[in-house]
Structures are given as structure tokens and as C-alpha cells.
Design an enzyme around this catalytic site. Structure first.
Site, PDB file in Angstrom:
ATOM      1  N   PHE A  12       0.825  -1.208   0.000  1.00 34.11           N
ATOM      2  CA  PHE A  12       0.000   0.000   0.000  1.00 34.11           C
ATOM      3  C   PHE A  12       0.863   1.264   0.000  1.00 34.11           C
ATOM      4  CE2 PHE A  12      -3.493   2.644   2.203  1.00 34.11           C
ATOM      5  CZ  PHE A  12      -4.065   2.963   0.983  1.00 34.11           C
ATOM      6  N   ARG A  32      13.866  -1.569   5.194  1.00 34.69           N
ATOM      7  CA  ARG A  32      15.032  -2.227   5.776  1.00 34.69           C
ATOM      8  C   ARG A  32      15.618  -3.281   4.843  1.00 34.69           C
ATOM      9  NH1 ARG A  32      14.244  -3.271  10.712  1.00 34.69           N
ATOM     10  NH2 ARG A  32      12.194  -2.329  11.034  1.00 34.69           N
ATOM     11  N   GLY A 134      -9.892   3.410   4.854  1.00 34.90           N
ATOM     12  CA  GLY A 134     -10.962   3.252   3.881  1.00 34.90           C
ATOM     13  C   GLY A 134     -10.706   2.107   2.927  1.00 34.90           C
ATOM     14  N   ALA A 138      -4.153  -1.941  -2.489  1.00 36.45           N
ATOM     15  CA  ALA A 138      -2.976  -1.393  -3.151  1.00 36.45           C
ATOM     16  C   ALA A 138      -2.952  -1.718  -4.633  1.00 36.45           C
ATOM     17  CB  ALA A 138      -1.722  -1.950  -2.475  1.00 36.45           C
ATOM     18  N   LYS A 189     -13.074  -4.491  10.991  1.00 36.27           N
ATOM     19  CA  LYS A 189     -13.506  -5.120   9.730  1.00 36.27           C
ATOM     20  C   LYS A 189     -12.540  -6.221   9.309  1.00 36.27           C
ATOM     21  CE  LYS A 189     -10.268  -3.143   7.091  1.00 36.27           C
ATOM     22  NZ  LYS A 189      -9.292  -3.836   6.210  1.00 36.27           N
ATOM     23  N   ASP A 242     -15.041  -0.338   3.865  1.00 38.10           N
ATOM     24  CA  ASP A 242     -13.894  -1.214   4.057  1.00 38.10           C
ATOM     25  C   ASP A 242     -14.330  -2.654   4.286  1.00 38.10           C
ATOM     26  OD1 ASP A 242     -11.174  -1.452   4.042  1.00 38.10           O
ATOM     27  OD2 ASP A 242     -10.827  -0.188   5.778  1.00 38.10           O
ATOM     28  N   ARG A 253      -5.828  -9.819   1.941  1.00 42.66           N
ATOM     29  CA  ARG A 253      -5.010 -10.873   2.545  1.00 42.66           C
ATOM     30  C   ARG A 253      -5.760 -11.540   3.700  1.00 42.66           C
ATOM     31  NH1 ARG A 253      -0.398  -6.649   4.375  1.00 42.66           N
ATOM     32  NH2 ARG A 253      -0.873  -5.955   2.263  1.00 42.66           N
ATOM     33  N   ASN A 254      -6.669 -10.792   4.355  1.00 40.32           N
ATOM     34  CA  ASN A 254      -7.473 -11.388   5.420  1.00 40.32           C
ATOM     35  C   ASN A 254      -8.408 -12.452   4.854  1.00 40.32           C
ATOM     36  OD1 ASN A 254      -6.855  -9.805   7.993  1.00 40.32           O
ATOM     37  ND2 ASN A 254      -7.262  -8.155   6.542  1.00 40.32           N
ATOM     38  N   GLU A 279      -3.597  -8.810   9.167  1.00 40.94           N
ATOM     39  CA  GLU A 279      -3.951  -7.984  10.324  1.00 40.94           C
ATOM     40  C   GLU A 279      -5.130  -8.554  11.111  1.00 40.94           C
ATOM     41  OE1 GLU A 279      -2.374  -5.613  11.673  1.00 40.94           O
ATOM     42  OE2 GLU A 279      -1.577  -4.129  10.277  1.00 40.94           O
TER      43      GLU A 279
END
Length: 330
Positions: A12, A32, A134, A138, A189, A242, A253-254, A279
Site C-alpha cells: 500500500f 530495511r 478506507g 494497493a 472489519k 472497508d 489478505r485477510n 492484520e
């Protein structure tokens, strides 16, 4: 024109960098991983997190975080929610008071149950903090597919600055003064999207997903208003918007992790296959603890917690949800 720094070269952050560079802004990315930096600077592509999308020349990646910070007017924390505190500590000695800090993470801190803005504020007390949230995958932002998001802050004049900087003809930015509602809606969500994926993985259909999304909205409103958010916020972009996009899209990905778990794949293996931070897993654990403390009924969160952390069979979890005592919808 502002110079914008993205701390974290994930999907994102990279997508927003591409969008702002196309707008003519100077964009710096810190990461990194040298492989991510070299791919962006040399191959002009973030192969790991956003493949097959060209990164414009206006985006430069660095390994030196101090340089990226010092050269920027707006600093975007583009890391997962669990990394926000550590990153805030790292940049605190180097940040100037007039720099705006923006977070695009969605979640709450495990243990403290603090919202992302509260975590940042504890580590970087002098700077204005803006939350951007919102329905915004990505993969679509990077391709200029029309998207709408919301920004919020305790100091709304800075939210409006970020609104102006990020607004394009394909990326519409609204403001909302309800910082609690915006942050909680964006976090909870993820739990419901993970549950919707589990339902898909089991093999259930649209009826099941509609039920999960609708009753999931009820859980978002319950916990959100208890914590001080406004009901109308949860019917907006950071709540309903969302929720729709993360429960229905394979970009989520959720949802993807949930599908794998619903098929019987262990949680850790599912996350490894998705290849990015899920997440919803951390959110489930954090909000399960919070709803227990606040004594709020969140049955979907309850069952998902047991599936993820107590090895309950997902099908039996659905049976538990469907077999509860009858009640009025509202």
C-alpha cells in the site's frame, strides 16, 4: 509541492508512492530490505510486494531512514499495526515538529488496546498525527482504479492538508472528525473479513457471507460506539466501505488467509502462503481481550478467536453461531 516519505516499502505504501509521483510530488521510500530498495531504484518495480507495476522516476528508495525523514514534509508510517510503536520510537529523535505524521495501518495495539494514533502520540508527542483509512486495495490504487478514502485527526487542519496532498482525479479523499470511529471501523472489519474467508474456505455461499457481513457490522458498531465512535462513521467508508471490499475481494489478505484456514490449513501455514501480514489475526486476539474487558457481545469475534487460537473446527464454530438463543435483530 510537498515531499512525502513512506517508511515501509510494502504494497500500500508503494501504491500511494506511485500515485503521488504521478501527481508530480517527490516521494522517498525507506525500507530495511536492500532487495526492495534495489528493485525500486534499479528495476523500477516492487517485485516482492507489488509486482508488475512500474514505479515512476519520482520515487526513490533509501536504506538511510534519517535522510528520508529529514528531506520530507509528510511522513507516512507504512508498516503493519504491530510495528507502529517501534517505528515511532526509531524516528522520534529525528523528526521535526512541523512534519505531519500519517498512518495507514489498521488495528489496535495488543495488550494496551490503544488505537494507532494513541500509540504514535505516546512516542511522538509534538507532531500532528493523521490517520488515512478506507476501502483501498494497493493493487487497484497503483493502477489508477477510482478509490475513495477518509482522513482524520485530532487536529483537523492537518487532515485537510493531507486531503489536498493525496487527492487526485482517481483517488478521492474525504475528511471525518470522528477519529475513534475511523480507527476502530478500519480495525474490526479485518476480523469480519477473516471470518468471511473462513466461510468461503469451508464451501459456504453468498447467503453465509451476507450474514457474516451484516452481523459483523453490528459488532463493529457495538464496540465502536462503546469506545466513543459515532454510529454514522461505521456506515461510511472506514466501516461499511472497508468491510465490503475486504470481505469480497481476493486482493484481501485477510480473506485469502481465511479461505485457507477454512480449508483446514493451519493458521501459521496460511499466513506464510499469503506472504504478507494478516492484520485480522492480531485484531481478533486484541479485540477479543477488549470485548471481554468491556463486556460486549461479539459472537463472530468469539468464534473466530476459538478457531484461530483454540483449534476449534470452523464448521462447529458456524454451528455455534447458528444455534445461539433466538433474539430480535436490533
Amino acid at each position: 509541492m510537498s515531499t512525502v516519505a513512506f517508511l515501509g516499502g510494502g504494497s500500500f505504501g508503494t501504491a500511494l508512492s506511485i500515485m503521488l509521483a504521478k501527481k508530480g510530488l517527490k516521494v522517498n521510500i525507506w525500507d530495511r530490505k536492500l532487495s526492495v530498495i534495489d528493485d525500486i531504484n534499479i528495476k523500477r518495480e516492487n517485485i516482492k510486494y507489488l509486482p508488475n507495476v512500474m514505479v515512476p522516476a519520482g520515487v526513490t528508495a533509501f536504506i538511510d531512514i534519517e535522510k528520508v525523514i529529514s528531506d520530507s514534509d509528510i511522513i507516512v508510517l507504512a508498516v503493519p499495526s504491530h510495528a507502529i510503536r517501534d517505528l515511532s520510537k526509531v524516528i522520534a529523535p529525528h523528526i521535526k515538529e512541523n512534519q505531519i505524521v500519517v498512518s495507514i495501518a489498521k488495528g489496535i495495539e495488543e495488550g494496551s488496546s490503544k488505537r494507532i494514533s494513541q500509540v504514535i502520540e505516546e512516542e511522538i508527542a509534538s507532531n500532528p498525527i493523521v490517520i488515512l483509512s478506507g476501502p483501498s486495495h494497493a493493487e487497484e490504487v497503483a493502477l489508477d482504479i477510482p478509490t475513495t478514502v477518509v482522513v482524520t485527526s485530532k487536529k483537523m487542519e492537518y487532515a485537510r492538508i493531507v486531503q489536498d496532498v493525496f487527492m487526485t482525479s482517481k483517488f478521492r479523499v474525504y475528511t471525518n472528525e470522528d477519529i475513534i470511529g475511523v480507527e476502530i471501523g478500519g480495525a474490526v472489519k479485518n476480523i469480519i473479513a477473516l471470518a468471511a474467508g473462513v466461510s468461503d474456505g469451508i464451501g459456504y455461499g453468498d447467503n453465509s457471507k451476507a450474514a457474516l457481513m451484516t452481523r459483523g457490522m453490528s459488532e463493529i458498531i457495538k464496540i465502536g460506539t462503546k469506545l466513543g465512535g459515532k454510529t454514522e462513521t461505521f456506515y461510511g467508508l472506514t466501516g461499511m466501505g472497508d468491510l465490503i471490499v475486504t470481505c469480497t475481494s481476493m486482493h484481501s489478505r485477510n480473506r485469502r488467509a481465511g479461505i485457507l484456514i477454512g480449508k483446514g490449513i493451519p493458521m501459521d501455514a496460511a499466513c506464510e502462503e499469503v506472504g504478507m501480514v494478516v492484520e485480522g489475526i492480531k485484531a481478533t486476539r486484541a479485540f477479543y481481550a477488549l470485548k471481554e474487558k468491556e463486556q460486549i457481545s461479539m459472537p463472530i469475534t468469539d468464534v473466530l478467536y476459538k478457531v484461530l487460537f483454540e483449534c476449534k473446527d470452523p464448521k462447529y464454530g458456524v454451528h455455534e453461531l447458528m444455534s445461539r438463543n433466538r433474539k430480535d435483530e436490533f
